[in-house]
Design an enzyme around this catalytic site. Structure first.
Site, PDB file in Angstrom:
ATOM      1  N   HIS A 144      23.756  58.124 -45.906  1.00 53.39           N
ATOM      2  CA  HIS A 144      23.532  59.164 -44.901  1.00 53.39           C
ATOM      3  C   HIS A 144      23.703  58.528 -43.532  1.00 53.39           C
ATOM      4  O   HIS A 144      22.978  57.613 -43.171  1.00 53.39           O
ATOM      5  CB  HIS A 144      22.124  59.768 -45.031  1.00 53.39           C
ATOM      6  N   CYS A 145      24.685  59.018 -42.774  1.00 53.76           N
ATOM      7  CA  CYS A 145      24.995  58.449 -41.460  1.00 53.76           C
ATOM      8  C   CYS A 145      24.322  59.301 -40.385  1.00 53.76           C
ATOM      9  O   CYS A 145      24.733  60.431 -40.139  1.00 53.76           O
ATOM     10  CB  CYS A 145      26.507  58.411 -41.231  1.00 53.76           C
ATOM     11  N   ILE A 146      23.282  58.734 -39.766  1.00 47.24           N
ATOM     12  CA  ILE A 146      22.570  59.482 -38.730  1.00 47.24           C
ATOM     13  C   ILE A 146      23.449  59.711 -37.510  1.00 47.24           C
ATOM     14  O   ILE A 146      23.344  60.724 -36.820  1.00 47.24           O
ATOM     15  CB  ILE A 146      21.273  58.736 -38.340  1.00 47.24           C
ATOM     16  N   ASN A 150      25.403  63.505 -40.838  1.00 49.02           N
ATOM     17  CA  ASN A 150      25.829  64.051 -42.123  1.00 49.02           C
ATOM     18  C   ASN A 150      25.793  62.957 -43.171  1.00 49.02           C
ATOM     19  O   ASN A 150      25.795  61.759 -42.844  1.00 49.02           O
ATOM     20  CB  ASN A 150      27.249  64.608 -42.018  1.00 49.02           C
TER      21      ASN A 150
END
Length: 261
Positions: A144-146, A150
């Site tokens: 999960h890429c903050i 997304n």
């Protein structure tokens, strides 16, 4: 008529009639946009005209192409469904009553068991994982890429990789030609000229070279890391759980192609 996205049980946000999907950390995505756009615009305004006139017009054109490609892939990775698996309605009254029988499948002559997700109430597809931030099971979840707000999974990993690769190239581009800008100004003066004089003529290029060098260390390192993952055919999630998988399964990860180098 009620659309599927209007009753979606996860924590994702939808807009444009459900055509775009993202998460809730808007501040992080906006900060990432600023870090991409601001140095690029400053380089285009203060450095590119000098490069166009004194070196070659093709250099600013290539830079503009890389910037557009980086921005487009960033937005696509952020607003694309990462591969969310369909879920049942999360209601106690509507929960299925069937028993959770073990389901197995074969990969490379090894038998694997599908894991049942109590939250999504589905059997996870191979390589899928439940994201706590989005509260969904995502196919081939990488992480999960903050900063992109997304999950990165099956459907948006390619634009994610294009983004970090072009962002690294942009940083390298800005560093090299900002330094060239400063050096050409230095050569145009006597060798005894003071540093303050050179800095006053190209302050933006000097600062951009330092800022992009810091960004290059972070983004470039991330790009190299994902290059190694792609060469081995695994995800970040699988890499972090490698020791667990090696202990639990004698054949380890069946998708792992090992290091080809």
């Amino acid at each position: 008529t009620v659309r599927n996205y209007q009753v979606f049980p996860g924590r994702n946000k939808f807009f444009c009639g459900g055509r775009f999907m993202t998460s809730r950390e808007y501040w992080a995505f906006l900060l990432a946009l600023i870090l991409l756009i601001t140095p690029s615009v400053l380089f285009g305004i203060f450095t590119c005209p000098f490069i166009w006139e004194h070196i070659h017009p093709a250099i600013p054109i290539v830079f503009a192409y890389l910037f557009v490609l980086s921005l487009a892939s960033m937005v696509k990775a952020s607003w694309t469904d990462p591969g969310v698996s369909m879920t049942h309605v999360r209601s106690e009254a509507l929960r299925p009553t069937f028993s959770k029988l073990n389901r197995s499948f074969h990969i490379r002559d090894s038998t694997w068991t599908l894991r049942y997700c109590e939250t999504c109430q589905i059997y996870r597809p191979p390589r899928a994982s439940h994201c706590r931030q989005c509260d969904n099971c995502v196919e081939v979840e990488d992480h999960h890429c903050i900063w992109l707000n997304n999950c990165i999974g099956k459907r948006n990993y390619r634009p994610f990789f294009v983004f970090i690769t072009t962002a690294s190239l942009l940083c390298l581009f800005v560093i090299v030609f900002s330094v060239v800008h400063v050096l050409l100004i230095y050569r145009g003066h006597d060798f005894n000229v003071a540093f303050n004089t050179i800095f006053s003529e190209a302050p933006v290029s000097f600062v951009l070279a330092i800022v992009c060098f810091v960004l290059m260390i972070m983004i470039g390192g991330l790009t190299l890391y994902h290059c190694s993952l792609i060469l081995r055919g695994i995800t970040t999630h699988e890499q972090l759980r490698a020791s667990l998988m090696n202990t639990k399964y004698p054949s380890a990860n069946p998708y792992n192609n090992s290091n080809p180098i």
